[in-house]
Design a protein around this motif. Structure first.
Motif, PDB file in Angstrom:
ATOM      1  N   PRO A  26       0.477  -1.683  -0.331  1.00 22.03           N
ATOM      2  CA  PRO A  26      -0.051   0.480  -0.150  1.00 22.03           C
ATOM      3  C   PRO A  26       1.123   1.221   0.244  1.00 22.03           C
ATOM      4  N   GLY A  27       0.536   2.223  -0.377  1.00 20.82           N
ATOM      5  CA  GLY A  27       1.350   3.544  -0.738  1.00 20.82           C
ATOM      6  C   GLY A  27       1.515   4.323   0.554  1.00 20.82           C
ATOM      7  N   GLU A  28       0.665   3.786   1.304  1.00 19.07           N
ATOM      8  CA  GLU A  28       0.139   4.755   3.457  1.00 19.07           C
ATOM      9  C   GLU A  28       0.798   3.188   4.040  1.00 19.07           C
ATOM     10  N   ILE A  29       1.662   3.735   5.123  1.00 19.80           N
ATOM     11  CA  ILE A  29       1.803   3.241   5.714  1.00 19.80           C
ATOM     12  C   ILE A  29      -0.278   2.987   6.986  1.00 19.80           C
ATOM     13  N   GLN A  30      -0.959   1.402   6.794  1.00 25.03           N
ATOM     14  CA  GLN A  30      -1.923   0.931   7.329  1.00 25.03           C
ATOM     15  C   GLN A  30      -2.240   0.841   8.988  1.00 25.03           C
ATOM     16  N   TYR A  31      -0.640   0.915   9.520  1.00 25.45           N
ATOM     17  CA  TYR A  31      -1.064   1.055  10.791  1.00 25.45           C
ATOM     18  C   TYR A  31      -0.357   2.364  12.003  1.00 25.45           C
ATOM     19  N   SER A  32      -1.413   2.244  13.045  1.00 24.16           N
ATOM     20  CA  SER A  32      -1.154   3.071  13.477  1.00 24.16           C
ATOM     21  C   SER A  32      -0.187   3.813  14.183  1.00 24.16           C
ATOM     22  N   ILE A  33       0.326   4.831  14.836  1.00 19.85           N
ATOM     23  CA  ILE A  33       1.290   4.662  15.565  1.00 19.85           C
ATOM     24  C   ILE A  33       1.258   4.470  16.407  1.00 19.85           C
ATOM     25  N   ASP A  34       1.221   4.004  16.909  1.00 17.19           N
ATOM     26  CA  ASP A  34       0.255   3.264  18.559  1.00 17.19           C
ATOM     27  C   ASP A  34       0.564   1.962  18.433  1.00 17.19           C
ATOM     28  N   GLU A  35       0.600   1.666  17.146  1.00 20.02           N
ATOM     29  CA  GLU A  35       0.464   0.234  17.032  1.00 20.02           C
ATOM     30  C   GLU A  35       2.108  -0.303  17.032  1.00 20.02           C
ATOM     31  N   LEU A  36       2.937   0.691  15.796  1.00 17.32           N
ATOM     32  CA  LEU A  36       4.343   0.995  15.788  1.00 17.32           C
ATOM     33  C   LEU A  36       4.920   0.550  17.489  1.00 17.32           C
ATOM     34  N   LYS A  37       3.921   2.005  18.045  1.00 18.05           N
ATOM     35  CA  LYS A  37       5.173   2.204  19.130  1.00 18.05           C
ATOM     36  C   LYS A  37       5.634   0.727  20.540  1.00 18.05           C
ATOM     37  N   GLN A  38       3.768   0.321  20.033  1.00 15.42           N
ATOM     38  CA  GLN A  38       3.869  -0.908  21.036  1.00 15.42           C
ATOM     39  C   GLN A  38       4.535  -1.904  20.782  1.00 15.42           C
ATOM     40  N   PHE A  39       4.940  -2.631  19.557  1.00 20.52           N
ATOM     41  CA  PHE A  39       6.066  -3.491  18.510  1.00 20.52           C
ATOM     42  C   PHE A  39       7.042  -2.851  19.089  1.00 20.52           C
ATOM     43  N   ILE A  40       7.524  -1.997  18.984  1.00 21.59           N
ATOM     44  CA  ILE A  40       8.983  -1.163  19.051  1.00 21.59           C
ATOM     45  C   ILE A  40       9.227  -0.701  20.249  1.00 21.59           C
ATOM     46  N   SER A  41       8.059  -0.799  21.114  1.00 22.14           N
ATOM     47  CA  SER A  41       8.805  -0.308  22.795  1.00 22.14           C
ATOM     48  C   SER A  41       9.685  -1.755  23.330  1.00 22.14           C
ATOM     49  N   LEU A  42       9.100  -2.654  22.918  1.00 19.15           N
ATOM     50  CA  LEU A  42       9.111  -4.263  23.660  1.00 19.15           C
ATOM     51  C   LEU A  42      10.705  -4.832  23.087  1.00 19.15           C
ATOM     52  N   ASP A  43      11.530  -3.217  22.733  1.00 20.06           N
ATOM     53  CA  ASP A  43      12.531  -3.659  22.277  1.00 20.06           C
ATOM     54  C   ASP A  43      14.067  -1.824  22.954  1.00 20.06           C
ATOM     55  N   GLU A  44      14.851  -2.814  23.294  1.00 14.65           N
ATOM     56  CA  GLU A  44      14.964  -1.957  24.185  1.00 14.65           C
ATOM     57  C   GLU A  44      15.869  -0.443  24.477  1.00 14.65           C
ATOM     58  N   LYS A  45      17.045  -1.491  22.429  1.00 13.65           N
ATOM     59  CA  LYS A  45      17.305   0.155  22.219  1.00 13.65           C
ATOM     60  C   LYS A  45      17.181  -0.415  21.033  1.00 13.65           C
ATOM     61  N   PRO A  46      16.559   0.592  20.431  1.00  8.95           N
ATOM     62  CA  PRO A  46      15.268   0.479  18.654  1.00  8.95           C
ATOM     63  C   PRO A  46      16.904   1.534  17.829  1.00  8.95           C
ATOM     64  N   ILE A  47      16.846   0.920  16.869  1.00  7.53           N
ATOM     65  CA  ILE A  47      17.283   1.956  16.211  1.00  7.53           C
ATOM     66  C   ILE A  47      16.415   1.807  14.648  1.00  7.53           C
ATOM     67  N   LEU A  48      15.639   2.771  14.076  1.00  4.05           N
ATOM     68  CA  LEU A  48      15.029   3.140  12.954  1.00  4.05           C
ATOM     69  C   LEU A  48      15.349   3.671  12.431  1.00  4.05           C
TER      70      LEU A  48
END
Ligand code: SF4
Ligand code: SF4
Length: 360
Positions: A26-48
């Protein structure tokens, strides 16, 4: 761990060797930023690492993600819209990987007339706006490129801290429409350009005490100096994953349409469950330089049946040549370190996996 965030597959360029990549997203992200945040917050040292298409075409979404998540940020961009990055966000980036292929001629031939000048103007601008992070010139090296001339050109431009390159692997693809004869001859001249670059690199150390920022050389030499083994250096499937706009996760940002590569999603998986789901196999695992090469590219390794005849051997011959030349330069570099002309720590790069694959 490190995550490529594909903000969009849209791009404002049509580079010769890219063709826009996958149409399946899809041309745009389909997940919400909260959903991304929830996933990334399970990583102690994320690099995006913002990635595309061209990520700066979705600058608003990118700013929202930066505002919402606690992480280190990197961007891989074609540079045309860097002037749109506000000071506040520019300062948030640890590294900017800027796609450019070398001289004005070489860059504009592949990317379009006027692209080189726009990139150079924007580099000047972001440095004036006090971007103090690592600016990496990221070249795509197509058949015919004079590697010595183009790396030297970028190294001598004001603004870049490092130069990295990847061979355009489309030239090894069986079905690639631009496949042209003479590939082996070009590989021979590429290898000879690598020898000249290494010679220059070491002589610059001797003359100035400086280790010029040639990423493939620094990364491999670091391993040789320390005697350390390397896993797949780009980290795909190990410590580097790609979040697609629909929330699925791919081991590699390029092979997003291949089953072997799609290993989960931000909805159903957690970061710690991802490593090891897509790994390099033969012939790399039995290769005598596997520990230094790491397998070069998961995508190529897992889709070798799509390569032209002898394609894999051709790619490997470039890796073998590079490693051998750097091994030959090792004693001289060790002497320079011993004599205090340079420091061993000069080779401690990258500080973390910043998206440079090290092995071209
Ligand atoms: S040189 Fe080739 S076969 Fe050997 S590890 Fe690297 S990519 Fe694999
Ligand atoms: S080197 Fe290969 S596996 Fe790694 S990111 Fe690039 S295309 Fe993907």
């Amino acid at each position: 761990m490190h995550y490529h965030i594909i903000l969009t597959k849209d791009c404002n360029l049509k580079c010769e060797y890219c063709g826009g990549g996958s149409d399946s997203l899809p041309g745009e992200i389909q997940y919400s930023i909260d959903e991304l945040k929830q996933f990334i917050s399970l990583d102690e040292k994320p690099i995006l690492e913002f990635y595309g298409g061209e990520p700066l075409l979705r600058i608003g979404t990118m700013e929202q993600i930066i505002d919402s998540l606690s992480a280190r940020f990197v961007i891989q961009t074609n540079g045309l819209l860097l002037n749109k990055l506000k000071y506040h966000y520019l300062k948030k980036f640890h590294s900017i990987l800027l796609s450019i292929d070398g001289t004005k001629n070489v860059t504009d031939r592949a990317r379009g007339t006027g692209v080189y000048d726009r990139i150079m103007d924007n580099i000047k601008l972001i440095r004036q706006r006090e971007f103090a992070g690592d600016l990496v010139a990221r070249m795509t090296v197509a058949q015919g490129t004079d590697i010595y001339e183009n790396v030297m050109h970028l190294l001598t431009q004001p603004g870049f801290d490092h130069v990295h390159w990847q061979l355009d692997f489309e030239m090894f693809w069986e079905a690639w429409e631009h496949t042209v004869p003479g590939l082996q001859e070009w590989i021979n001249s590429y290898n000879s350009g690598i020898s000249s670059l290494i010679k220059w690199w070491v002589s610059k150390m001797e003359r100035t005490g400086q280790v010029a920022g040639i990423v493939p050389f620094i990364g491999v030499m670091n391993s040789l100096l320390n005697g350390t083994d390397s896993h797949l250096r780009c980290g795909s499937g190990t410590d580097f994953f790609t979040i697609m706009p629909d929330g699925r996760i791919s081991a590699c940002p390029v092979s997003i349409d291949f089953d072997f590569s799609v290993i989960g999603s931000i909805y159903d998986d957690v970061p710690s469950s991802l490593p090891g789901k897509a790994e390099v196999g033969e012939p790399c695992t039995s290769c005598d330089i596997f520990r230094i090469c790491g397998g070069r590219c998961l995508f190529v390794n897992r889709s070798q049946q799509l390569l032209r005849e002898n394609g894999y051997e051709m790619i490997c011959s470039t890796v073998r040549y590079l490693v051998k030349e750097l091994q030959d330069a090792l004693p001289q570099i060790q002497e320079l370190i011993y004599a205090g002309v340079i420091e061993k720590s000069d080779f401690d790069y990258p500080e973390f996996n910043n998206g440079c694959e090290i092995i071209p």
